[in-house]
Design an enzyme around this catalytic site. Sequence first.
Site, PDB file in Angstrom:
ATOM      1  N   HIS A  26      64.355  71.591  37.967  1.00  9.70           N
ATOM      2  CA  HIS A  26      64.867  70.314  37.126  1.00  9.70           C
ATOM      3  C   HIS A  26      65.934  69.583  37.532  1.00  9.70           C
ATOM      4  CE1 HIS A  26      68.552  71.734  35.238  1.00  9.70           C
ATOM      5  NE2 HIS A  26      68.069  72.888  35.332  1.00  9.70           N
ATOM      6  N   CYS A  27      65.906  68.257  37.092  1.00  6.16           N
ATOM      7  CA  CYS A  27      67.462  67.573  37.579  1.00  6.16           C
ATOM      8  C   CYS A  27      67.947  67.255  36.082  1.00  6.16           C
ATOM      9  CB  CYS A  27      67.045  66.224  38.381  1.00  6.16           C
ATOM     10  SG  CYS A  27      65.970  65.086  37.593  1.00  6.16           S
ATOM     11  N   ALA A  28      68.774  66.212  35.976  1.00  6.69           N
ATOM     12  CA  ALA A  28      69.485  65.861  34.797  1.00  6.69           C
ATOM     13  C   ALA A  28      68.665  65.301  33.794  1.00  6.69           C
ATOM     14  CB  ALA A  28      70.339  64.577  35.045  1.00  6.69           C
ATOM     15  N   THR A  29      67.215  64.904  33.706  1.00  6.57           N
ATOM     16  CA  THR A  29      66.670  64.228  33.157  1.00  6.57           C
ATOM     17  C   THR A  29      65.086  64.922  33.198  1.00  6.57           C
ATOM     18  OG1 THR A  29      66.050  62.423  34.235  1.00  6.57           O
ATOM     19  CG2 THR A  29      68.017  62.121  32.930  1.00  6.57           C
ATOM     20  N   ARG A  30      64.514  65.437  34.352  1.00  4.05           N
ATOM     21  CA  ARG A  30      63.259  65.751  34.363  1.00  4.05           C
ATOM     22  C   ARG A  30      62.990  67.335  34.948  1.00  4.05           C
ATOM     23  NH1 ARG A  30      62.624  61.064  38.625  1.00  4.05           N
ATOM     24  NH2 ARG A  30      64.307  59.734  37.686  1.00  4.05           N
TER      25      ARG A  30
END
Length: 465
Positions: A26-30
């Site tokens: 995952h990243c910051a939003t997804r």
Amino acid sequence: MSENKKIAKELIEAIGGTDNVSSVTHCATRLRFIVNDEEKIKKDQVENIQKVKGAFFNSGQYQVIFGTGTVNRIYEEVEKLDVNSVSKEEQKKEAGKQGNRLQRSIRTLGDVFVPIIPVLVATGLFMGLRGLLMQEQVLALFGLTPNDISENFLLFTEILTDTAFVFLPALVAWSTFRVFGGTPIIGMVLGLMLVSPVLPNAWGVAEGADPLLFFGFIPVVGYQGSVLPAFIAGILGAKLERWIRKRVPEALDLILTPFLTLLIMIFAALFVIGPIFHVVEEYILQGTLTVLELPLGIAGLLIGFLHQLIVITGVHHIFNLLEIQLLEKFGNNPFNAIITASIAAQGGATLAVAMKTKSTKLKALAFPSSLSAFLGITEPAIFGVNLRYVKPFFMGLIGGAAGGFAASILGLKGTGMAITVIPGTLLYLNGQILQYLLVNVIAIGVAFALTWLFGFSDKQMKKEN
């Protein structure tokens, strides 16, 4: 069963089960999935899961948008379902093998320049704050004039605003070595050699100082602020280091590999790569300026309309190079104001959908997505709302064109890069803040009005569903 656990279970089932998931991170939003078979994904089912704000394929990954904070909690629940979770770097390598050559090249370019952007953002903010503090009206509030500011204070501000660009080749070479499998510290030293104080300063030569002449015909200068020479030298240097390392005895690796890499590459960089690609860099810059200087606001109209179309292809990282060149050469960035308009407009279109729809689920998706766009991140708005219903996206493009046109006519030029819309106000504190706000109002207003009147209705939403 907790709500997030239920969402995680529904998501994995809709993606085709744990057997279809090669890896997830995952990243910051997804959440970012690499799947074994794209055909097994039930895309409509994914997008109808609670808290999901959109989903799309990009860079070899199936990316499901949840938003900041939420994505971390969903990821924790997904991990418990015996899904193969990996580090971002491991998945990036796996995803990097996918896509065509252009997509892979642009992705690599992004991998090199994205880690550098935070320091350039900070530098841009320092420039904006210096511009604000040096305005006569602001100084007058403290009973001062520009003549009252000490030279030592001005020198201190130059340390804040100039350092990143003076040593930009070192940052670029470091990051390029890192991405292409070399030793980053060797890349950094190679980049520092390109801006060594024993070389004539690039800016001094531009103002009339003489370059060093080698062999009677090769002009050699420092490459302060240059990007392409350091980037190309970084690629070749990383490959050369790996080639040498395979061929020297292990006992001599520590001594010979960095010695030979730096010796060969500084010759190549100063006498071949630097002179050639510095010219190429100038042509790219002049081409960009030619577009930006098109009369009657045409540049803003074109770029404002097209920018978000380019964003959805995933190749927009190429613009980082152009913005860095503009800032290094002129100390300002007219490109930023135009793309700010295109980003703000997508937020305006999403806000219209949020306010017009009677669907509670769509409201819950569209309101935070529009806020995300106003903070400079359009993916939730584009993939979660606007592209799903098509017309809002095109109304956003028209709003971006209108705002970009206004930015060109007003001659807006930011002091930095990489932040837009609300955070971007900090780049326009040097007497341009009112014009900047006007451009955003125009972009948002046009996109909102067109979407409200012609771009969306609940009847259309039901038809799409």
